[in-house]
Design a protein around this motif. Structure first.
Motif, mmCIF file in Angstrom:
data_model
loop_
_atom_site.group_PDB
_atom_site.id
_atom_site.type_symbol
_atom_site.label_atom_id
_atom_site.label_comp_id
_atom_site.label_asym_id
_atom_site.label_seq_id
_atom_site.Cartn_x
_atom_site.Cartn_y
_atom_site.Cartn_z
ATOM 1 N N ARG A 87 31.935 38.429 39.885
ATOM 2 C CA ARG A 87 32.282 37.515 39.014
ATOM 3 C C ARG A 87 33.868 37.545 38.832
ATOM 4 O O ARG A 87 34.403 36.267 38.956
ATOM 5 C CB ARG A 87 31.754 37.877 37.675
ATOM 6 N N THR A 88 34.563 38.343 38.810
ATOM 7 C CA THR A 88 35.872 38.400 38.789
ATOM 8 C C THR A 88 36.808 38.935 40.077
ATOM 9 O O THR A 88 38.216 39.130 39.991
ATOM 10 C CB THR A 88 36.604 39.025 37.350
ATOM 11 N N ALA A 89 35.986 39.482 40.839
ATOM 12 C CA ALA A 89 36.844 40.321 41.944
ATOM 13 C C ALA A 89 37.629 39.343 42.731
ATOM 14 O O ALA A 89 37.320 38.258 43.075
ATOM 15 C CB ALA A 89 35.508 40.761 42.950
ATOM 16 N N GLU A 90 38.790 39.778 43.178
ATOM 17 C CA GLU A 90 39.679 38.842 44.133
ATOM 18 C C GLU A 90 39.318 38.903 45.480
ATOM 19 O O GLU A 90 39.601 37.816 46.532
ATOM 20 C CB GLU A 90 41.042 39.380 43.962
ATOM 21 N N VAL A 91 38.493 39.822 45.857
ATOM 22 C CA VAL A 91 38.103 39.818 47.381
ATOM 23 C C VAL A 91 36.653 40.562 47.658
ATOM 24 O O VAL A 91 36.149 41.343 46.635
ATOM 25 C CB VAL A 91 38.956 40.450 48.239
ATOM 26 N N THR A 92 36.183 40.408 48.711
ATOM 27 C CA THR A 92 34.635 41.032 49.101
ATOM 28 C C THR A 92 35.038 42.022 50.252
ATOM 29 O O THR A 92 35.680 41.591 51.139
ATOM 30 C CB THR A 92 33.622 39.909 49.648
ATOM 31 N N LEU A 93 34.797 43.134 49.884
ATOM 32 C CA LEU A 93 34.971 44.412 50.863
ATOM 33 C C LEU A 93 33.580 44.329 51.906
ATOM 34 O O LEU A 93 32.832 43.882 51.432
ATOM 35 C CB LEU A 93 35.161 45.573 50.216
ATOM 36 N N GLY A 94 33.936 44.734 53.090
ATOM 37 C CA GLY A 94 32.711 44.726 54.007
ATOM 38 C C GLY A 94 32.635 43.321 54.909
ATOM 39 O O GLY A 94 33.448 42.158 54.555
#
Ligand SMILES: Cc1cc2nc3c(=O)[nH]c(=O)nc-3n(C[C@H](O)[C@H](O)[C@H](O)COP(=O)(O)OP(=O)(O)OC[C@H]3O[C@@H](n4cnc5c(N)ncnc54)[C@H](O)[C@@H]3O)c2cc1C
Length: 406
Positions: free
Chosen positions: A347-354
């Motif tokens: 919802r608020t993350a700046e990025v997606t890991l993986g």
């Protein structure tokens, strides 16, 4: 700002790029400059929404100290080629060419003086000059591989192309149009997708501790935070949900559910030595008053309440503490071990890991090893930057890398 065509697609083109974010726009510009006919498609009503909301509205568009060490990935070498061929200085040159005022905020992070809109307008001007055909409100329904290219069925009609670039990013901020489209497409063509999780994201805390710490909501202090052998020296911001600020966002990318964080709340001093010295220099002073020299009084008082509630540390004079007590207090301030119950998630993350396994893609061309003429760029790939302009630099660099070959 220019609006884009939601008219039917041409039946044939050289290159289709799905996803008009940072990576897709850069790839489109440079492929267009090579005289390739480029169709740039996005399902959203506007292109480059994350550029507009980035950097608190001022777009931290690159970092002058960009190094491969600033990225997390299952393959640490993968990002090197693209980053070395399109550097932060290449992007700065473009920004200068458009006379966009910018400044270094700290740690090599370059921000617009005015608004993020300057960067998006610059990219759209470049697209226009390179003859890129942009269509918004365009949902891709099916991709079929042909003998020499692809057939793409969309809500705006069907088109065929020689090269297909997937630039639809990761899962962060679904409200802004993020989808798992890149991962689905990768799987359709037999590419492995590594598990994803939210990165550069605030932590949430459990209720008993949150009850006390939420009194500090909005306060910040400089810390060193450590988790899984990685440390960051930056600000910690207390929020009504838990812990945020650059230090926490950075370490969140190295944190896994159940891990503890170790936080040094007074990284610049040796607290034990300082308090011992104060015993003779200011014997009548209270602990919170002495701590308030190095952090806000509110933070000092609240942490004393959190850790030493059963003791009388909020009103005792410093001369009344034993050295053993001072050591105990100092250890707590230098090594606060806290276990978040989770993060705020996509919802608020700046990025997606993986994401798409780098080993499935050529680091030189960004082409899928298992499917000719299919390219993946940007955040969809398992390359995630630290906070500070690195994620945009990866988007520009991977987009530029693919543009040479599509
Ligand atoms: C709040 C916030 C602030 C940030 N600030 C910074 C910063 O200051 N500096 C920095 O370096 N990084 C920052 N980032 C990270 C940065 O924005 C991303 O890493 C970067 O935008 C990734 O670029 P991309 O082109 O791969 O994906 P995106 O920019 O996410 O673009 C993907 C595009 O694909 C489109 N799309 C998605 N699914 C589909 C679909 N199914 N069909 C068609 N189109 C689709 C989307 O609408 C979007 O336009 C920030 C991120 C957020 C969320």
């Amino acid at each position: 700002m220019a609006t884009h065509s939601i008219t039917p697609l041409p039946v044939k083109t050289d290159v289709v790029i799905i996803g008009a974010g940072a990576a897709g726009l850069m790839c489109a510009i440079r492929a267009g400059q090579r005289s390739r006919r480029v169709l740039l498609l996005d399902h959203a009503n506007k292109v480059g929404k994350k550029i507009l909301m980035s950097g608190g509205g001022r777009c931290n568009f690159t970092n002058i100290y960009c190094e491969p060490d600033n990225f997390l990935s299952n393959n640490k070498n993968f990002c090197k080629s693209a980053l070395s061929r399109y550097t932060s200085y290449d992007f700065i040159e473009l920004v200068r060419k458009h006379n966009i005022p910018y400044h270094e905020k700290k740690l090599g992070q370059l921000f617009c003086d005015n608004k993020s809109k300057d960067i998006l307008e610059m990219l759209l001007k470049e697209c226009n000059q390179a003859g890129v055909d942009i269509h918004t409100h365009c949902t891709t329904e099916q991709i079929k591989s042909l003998e020499n290219g692809f057939k793409i069925e969309t809500s705006l009609g069907t088109t065929t192309c020689q090269s297909l670039v997937i630039a639809t990013g990761g899962l962060s901020i679904p409200k802004m149009g993020a989808t798992g489209f890149a991962y689905q497409t990768a799987k359709q063509f037999g590419l492995e997708v590594l598990p994803t999780r939210a990165g550069l994201v605030p932590f949430t805390l459990n209720q008993p501790i949150l009850d006390i710490l939420s009194q500090l909501s909005g306060s910040s202090t400089k810390v060193i935070v450590t988790c899984n052998s990685m440390s960051f020296s930056e600000n910690l911001l207390f929020t009504h949900r838990g812990l945020s600020g650059p230090a926490m966002l950075q370490i969140s990318s190295y944190w896994n559910q159940g891990d503890e964080l170790t936080i040094n709340l007074l990284p610049k001093i040796d607290l034990f030595k300082y308090l011992k010295d104060q015993k003779s220099e200011r014997p009548k002073a209270e602990l919170k008053t002495l701590l308030a020299v190095h952090m806000t009084k509110n933070i000092a008082q609240t942490l004393i309440q959190l850790w030493f509630a059963e003791k009388d540390y909020n009103d005792k004079q410093i001369s009344q503490y034993s050295n053993q007590e001072l050591q105990y207090i100092s250890k707590q301030f230098h090594n606060w071990v806290v276990k978040p119950n989770g993060t705020e998630g996509y919802r608020t993350a700046e990025v997606t890991l993986g994401g798409i396994n780098c080993n499935e893609i050529s680091s030189k061309t960004m082409q899928a090893n298992k499917q000719d003429n299919l390219y993946f760029i940007g955040e969809a790939i398992d390359v995630t930057g630290h906070l500070g302009g690195f994620n945009f630099q990866w988007a520009w660099a991977s987009g530029a890398a693919a543009s040479e070959f599509v």
